[in-house]
Design an enzyme around this catalytic site. Structure first.
Site, mmCIF file in Angstrom:
data_model
loop_
_atom_site.group_PDB
_atom_site.id
_atom_site.type_symbol
_atom_site.label_atom_id
_atom_site.label_comp_id
_atom_site.label_asym_id
_atom_site.label_seq_id
_atom_site.Cartn_x
_atom_site.Cartn_y
_atom_site.Cartn_z
ATOM 1 N N ASP A 12 0.860 -1.288 -0.003
ATOM 2 C CA ASP A 12 0.116 0.126 0.119
ATOM 3 C C ASP A 12 0.939 1.311 0.122
ATOM 4 O O ASP A 12 2.106 1.274 0.812
ATOM 5 C CB ASP A 12 -1.048 0.002 1.255
ATOM 6 C CG ASP A 12 -1.927 1.134 1.042
ATOM 7 O OD1 ASP A 12 -2.400 1.684 0.171
ATOM 8 O OD2 ASP A 12 -2.500 1.361 2.147
ATOM 9 N N GLY A 13 0.415 2.407 -0.764
ATOM 10 C CA GLY A 13 1.042 3.660 -0.652
ATOM 11 C C GLY A 13 1.869 3.994 -1.850
ATOM 12 O O GLY A 13 2.261 4.998 -1.813
ATOM 13 N N ARG A 25 0.125 9.723 -9.517
ATOM 14 C CA ARG A 25 -0.013 8.265 -8.999
ATOM 15 C C ARG A 25 0.732 7.191 -9.571
ATOM 16 O O ARG A 25 1.429 6.327 -9.046
ATOM 17 C CB ARG A 25 -1.307 7.875 -8.707
ATOM 18 C CG ARG A 25 -2.178 8.780 -7.685
ATOM 19 C CD ARG A 25 -3.677 8.352 -7.662
ATOM 20 N NE ARG A 25 -3.882 6.907 -7.472
ATOM 21 C CZ ARG A 25 -3.821 6.299 -6.090
ATOM 22 N NH1 ARG A 25 -3.524 7.167 -5.359
ATOM 23 N NH2 ARG A 25 -4.109 5.052 -6.108
ATOM 24 N N THR A 58 -10.162 -7.206 -6.170
ATOM 25 C CA THR A 58 -11.528 -7.073 -7.119
ATOM 26 C C THR A 58 -12.314 -5.825 -6.948
ATOM 27 O O THR A 58 -12.957 -5.447 -7.787
ATOM 28 C CB THR A 58 -12.420 -8.138 -6.617
ATOM 29 O OG1 THR A 58 -12.437 -8.329 -4.957
ATOM 30 C CG2 THR A 58 -11.883 -9.469 -6.813
ATOM 31 N N ASN A 60 -10.325 -2.684 -7.029
ATOM 32 C CA ASN A 60 -9.393 -1.823 -7.604
ATOM 33 C C ASN A 60 -10.227 -1.636 -8.937
ATOM 34 O O ASN A 60 -9.600 -0.314 -9.507
ATOM 35 C CB ASN A 60 -8.088 -2.242 -7.795
ATOM 36 C CG ASN A 60 -7.448 -2.184 -6.636
ATOM 37 O OD1 ASN A 60 -6.436 -2.900 -6.241
ATOM 38 N ND2 ASN A 60 -7.738 -1.343 -5.325
ATOM 39 N N TRP A 61 -10.915 -2.448 -9.319
ATOM 40 C CA TRP A 61 -11.828 -1.761 -10.628
ATOM 41 C C TRP A 61 -12.535 -0.432 -10.513
ATOM 42 O O TRP A 61 -12.919 0.232 -11.494
ATOM 43 C CB TRP A 61 -12.865 -3.014 -11.035
ATOM 44 C CG TRP A 61 -12.225 -4.203 -11.466
ATOM 45 C CD1 TRP A 61 -12.063 -5.512 -10.649
ATOM 46 C CD2 TRP A 61 -11.511 -4.452 -12.881
ATOM 47 N NE1 TRP A 61 -11.400 -6.256 -11.440
ATOM 48 C CE2 TRP A 61 -11.110 -5.978 -12.695
ATOM 49 C CE3 TRP A 61 -11.209 -3.831 -13.867
ATOM 50 C CZ2 TRP A 61 -10.392 -6.406 -13.766
ATOM 51 C CZ3 TRP A 61 -10.449 -4.165 -14.954
ATOM 52 C CH2 TRP A 61 -9.940 -5.432 -14.727
ATOM 53 N N ARG A 63 -11.088 2.360 -9.649
ATOM 54 C CA ARG A 63 -10.190 3.291 -9.712
ATOM 55 C C ARG A 63 -10.334 3.840 -11.238
ATOM 56 O O ARG A 63 -11.198 3.178 -12.042
ATOM 57 C CB ARG A 63 -8.886 2.920 -9.542
ATOM 58 C CG ARG A 63 -8.581 2.249 -8.151
ATOM 59 C CD ARG A 63 -6.793 1.958 -8.017
ATOM 60 N NE ARG A 63 -6.762 1.542 -6.671
ATOM 61 C CZ ARG A 63 -5.407 1.462 -6.368
ATOM 62 N NH1 ARG A 63 -4.194 1.435 -7.085
ATOM 63 N NH2 ARG A 63 -5.198 1.048 -4.981
ATOM 64 N N ARG A 173 1.687 -5.099 6.143
ATOM 65 C CA ARG A 173 0.965 -3.921 5.211
ATOM 66 C C ARG A 173 1.583 -2.751 5.337
ATOM 67 O O ARG A 173 1.830 -2.288 6.486
ATOM 68 C CB ARG A 173 -0.389 -3.857 5.589
ATOM 69 C CG ARG A 173 -0.998 -2.727 4.716
ATOM 70 C CD ARG A 173 -2.691 -2.600 4.880
ATOM 71 N NE ARG A 173 -3.291 -1.661 4.012
ATOM 72 C CZ ARG A 173 -4.460 -1.679 3.392
ATOM 73 N NH1 ARG A 173 -5.101 -2.737 3.798
ATOM 74 N NH2 ARG A 173 -5.040 -1.004 2.694
ATOM 75 N N LEU A 180 -7.214 -5.328 6.604
ATOM 76 C CA LEU A 180 -6.745 -6.476 5.746
ATOM 77 C C LEU A 180 -7.318 -6.416 4.159
ATOM 78 O O LEU A 180 -6.866 -7.018 3.368
ATOM 79 C CB LEU A 180 -7.482 -7.728 6.172
ATOM 80 C CG LEU A 180 -6.833 -8.029 7.722
ATOM 81 C CD1 LEU A 180 -7.344 -9.209 8.093
ATOM 82 C CD2 LEU A 180 -5.289 -8.029 7.703
#
Length: 226
Positions: A12-13, A25, A58, A60-61, A63, A173, A180
């Site tokens: 992450d990040g 990004r 799943t 992330n779609w 975005r 993480r 999570l």
């Protein structure tokens, strides 16, 4: 000392790092690949058998399409240009998730990468792509019903994407977020979780080694009293 067979990571990040340092990004996603290579090398050095990387969920779609396209192209280019080096280093690639929903060019590269590296045994890198733990569990239950088996822990384990992989000993993480995010919820019932403040592109060998050493001295009872 606790042995370490399997490390899972929520990377992450990247996006936040990219905006902060490069104004984009996508720059963060590109920088994150350098950290991936660093951590794979560390896992090899530490003789860790499995490394699982949460690459695209799943969810992330949701975005922007431009960012999704960039991520898929980034992975495609990585597989195209790094595959010979991966083979040379005896790294086995394994992709988990709903891969049928991915672009056809990427699916073809995934199949080719898995085929070319299937005999490698130094380390197995599992790439969780279009992966969600809830959908994985639903899929497992449907498969169990289709096979007319009893729904129990053993049969659920056998029908997960991770059926041939030991459960993670450690979850890391990065990004200073403590959740999570629908990642390996079943498999991580007794995983030791480490939340790291650093954004993924800033995570380094020293940070990784500190976590491994901390894990080794944790008293792990798995529900019993010792």
């Amino acid at each position: 000392m606790n042995p370490i067979k399997h490390v899972a990571i929520i990377m992450d990040g990247n996006g936040r790092w990219g905006i902060k340092n490069k104004g984009s990004r996508n720059s963060g996603h590109r920088a994150g690949l350098n950290t991936v290579e660093t951590i794979i090398e560390e896992c090899i050095e530490k003789k860790i058998q499995y490394l699982t990387l949460y690459t695209f969920s799943t969810e992330n779609w949701k975005r922007p399409k431009k960012e999704i396209d960039f991520l898929f192209n980034l992975l495609q280019n990585f597989l195209k240009h790094k595959i010979e080096n991966i083979i040379k280093k005896k790294i086995k690639l394994n992709f988990i998730g709903e891969l049928n929903q991915l672009p056809s060019a990427l699916k073809d590269l995934i199949k080719l990468s898995e085929k070319k590296t299937k005999k490698n045994q130094l380390i197995q890198v599992n790439i969780a792509l279009n992966y969600g733990s809830k959908s994985e569990l639903l899929r497992a239950i449907k498969l169990i019903n289709k096979k007319k088996l009893i729904i129990n822990e053993k049969n659920i384990d056998k029908n997960l994407f991770t059926n041939k992989i030991t459960n993670p000993d450690i979850l890391i993480r990065t990004g200073n977020t403590k959740r999570l995010s629908n990642f390996m919820l079943w498999q991580m019932a007794y995983t030791e979780i480490f939340f790291e403040k650093k954004l993924w592109p800033d995570f380094n060998k020293k940070d990784f080694r500190i976590i491994l050493n901390s894990f080794k001295i944790i008293k792990r009872n798995f529900g019993s009293v010792k």
